[in-house]
Design a protein around this motif. Structure first.
Motif: not given
Length: 504
Positions: A449, A455, A476, A501
């Motif tokens: 991820l 992503l 992230h 998201r």
């Protein structure tokens, strides 16, 4: 002349004012009994959305101790099968409490006794053994519970009257299941002859005509390809050398086609969408859903599939699918991990939950099912009606023994034990679920991820842990998504991160 003309005009005017007749309903396009026509069948969306079902092996084999102690043949064991504690409503409530979306009985298994009120043969559960229409009573309760009905058929053995057109009586004491030259059963080369196949088809057809199941699971003998498949019938372009190994003791293809087309066409008349589960290479692809018996597959599958999983470990044969206290059960932790893993791989689970001979369920079985139900009640949004993501997951655990009966090998000791490094993905309506299969004691790094992967940067809007009110700390990064779990667990098993998201 003027009067005639006026009369004609009046008739025309009245006709013009008359209401238009209702358009006739278009007749459904029925399937023909050939593979090309049957390939037009589509898996219903409701089945794609469905992930967890329960069925039960219950029959003469449930009289485990008597059969093992006295080497008792099945037709005699049936006389000891009383079923005095069977309660269809209680069965269905247990299945529903476990979180199952569909359920049903094993309607016919190995021997010639049918578990329904058959009009073809007196060898049925209403006239023999418990004297209960098992299939019928469960079907009624399952439909009342607004669940889908599955019925499984695991036999080619005929007892009693051969068929609707042939009154030859098949005595249970004779072993008609083996190849040989017995009249009315096998023809040239040890293959089933037409009279016998018509008797099988009559029983199978009665099974869907009486109870209108949403799904049927056709197992033993339907195509007979398990043996050759396990021996790698075709490997590296070469067929096996031994002609003996090539024998496939299955139902003839034209009979298979008549059965499947009959079921699909009956469903058109019922006004409902149905599907069929089959094993191995029993029929060509694109017609129904393939089943992996007591096994799993490795990696994301691009065709939807199902695994019928036994709740008991395969430790003491021959009664592994029927209740035997000598066979340990798979606990809720193992079953939930299995359900999550299979769902992430585009599969679904049909769990065998075996009752005792008297029709009741062992307390330890019920307790594990209740735990499954509690987990699904909390986390079901990450399972029900989901679709796989582009990766099924990550982590070190893998399925060592894939395919048919993979879980039964080495008495189940090779079934993976998952850790907090093992993560599975599902998704629904723009939300990505990352299911962590054990509780992490420190921050985890989900490598699939990172924002240099599928992503994009700034794509993650929010992350929450289902069942927890705690604020989740996350970062992230290019190569991973770092997540810090709270101190308190929201449940006892797999833990679901809900990743919302942004639309970029």
């Amino acid at each position: 002349m003027k009067k005639i003309t006026s009369f004609i005009l009046l008739i025309i005017g009245l006709a013009a004012c008359a209401p238009n007749p209702s358009p006739s309903k278009e007749k459904p396009e029925y399937y023909e009994a050939n593979w090309s026509s049957l390939q037009k069948h589509q898996t219903p969306q409701w089945l794609l959305d469905t992930k967890f079902g329960i069925y039960s092996h219950w029959g003469a084999q449930s009289v485990t101790l008597e059969m093992q102690q006295h080497d008792m043949p099945a037709h005699e064991a049936i006389t000891h099968w009383k079923g005095n504690k069977f309660n269809a409503a209680e069965w269905v409530q247990l299945f529903k409490d476990a979180g199952a979306q569909f359920a049903g009985p094993v309607a016919w298994h190995v021997n010639g006794c049918l578990n329904w009120d058959s009009k073809i043969t007196d060898w049925n559960s209403l006239k023999k053994g418990p004297q209960i229409d098992i299939y019928g009573e469960l079907a009624r309760e399952i439909k009342k519970a607004d669940m889908k009905l599955v019925a499984s058929f695991h036999s080619t053995t005929l007892w009693g009257t051969m068929s609707k057109r042939d009154d030859t009586y098949m005595e249970p004491g004779n072993d008609y299941s083996k190849r040989g030259n017995t009249p009315k059963v096998h023809g040239a080369g040890g293959r089933y002859n037409s009279e016998y196949l018509e008797g099988w088809l009559d029983r199978m057809t009665e099974g869907y005509e009486l109870y209108q199941p949403d799904m049927v699971w056709v197992d033993v003998g339907f195509g007979g390809t398990v043996g050759p498949e396990k021996k790698h019938m075709i490997k590296e372009g070469k067929i096996m050398q031994s002609d003996k190994d090539l024998f496939i003791d299955g139902i003839r293809e034209d009979i298979q086609q008549r059965y499947i087309s009959g079921y699909f066409n009956a469903a058109l008349d019922w006004g409902k969408e149905v599907d069929l589960f089959y094993k191995s290479n029993d029929i060509p692809p694109g017609i129904a859903m393939r089943d992996i018996e007591n096994g799993n597959l490795d990696g994301l599958q691009y065709d939807p599939w199902i695994a019928d999983i036994n709740m008991q470990q395969h430790m003491v044969w021959p009664t592994v699918w029927f209740y035997n206290p000598k066979n340990e059960i798979k606990d809720a932790n193992m079953l939930i991990d299995m359900l999550v893993d299979i769902t992430a791989k585009n599969g679904r689970v049909l769990l065998n939950v075996p009752p005792k001979a008297d029709g009741s369920f062992a307390e330890n079985i019920k307790q594990e099912l209740y735990k499954m139900g509690d987990w699904l009640n909390l986390n079901g949004e990450a399972i029900y009606s989901t679709t796989p993501w582009v990766f099924y997951g990550e982590g070190p655990a893998y399925v060592k023994n894939t395919g048919h009966h993979g879980q039964g090998k080495n008495k189940g000791r090779d079934i993976p034990s998952y850790t907090s490094e093992d993560i599975r993905f599902t998704q629904k309506d723009g939300v990505l679920y990352a299911i962590v299969l054990d509780w992490p004691t420190e921050a985890i790094e989900i490598k699939s991820l990172g924002y240099e992967g599928k992503l994009y940067p700034d794509e993650i809007k929010n992350i929450s842990l289902i069942g927890s009110d705690a604020s989740i700390k996350w970062e992230h990064k290019a190569q991973s998504l770092k997540v810090q779990f709270p101190d308190k667990k929201p449940c006892d098993f797999a833990y679901v991160l809900k990743i919302e998201r942004n639309k970029l």
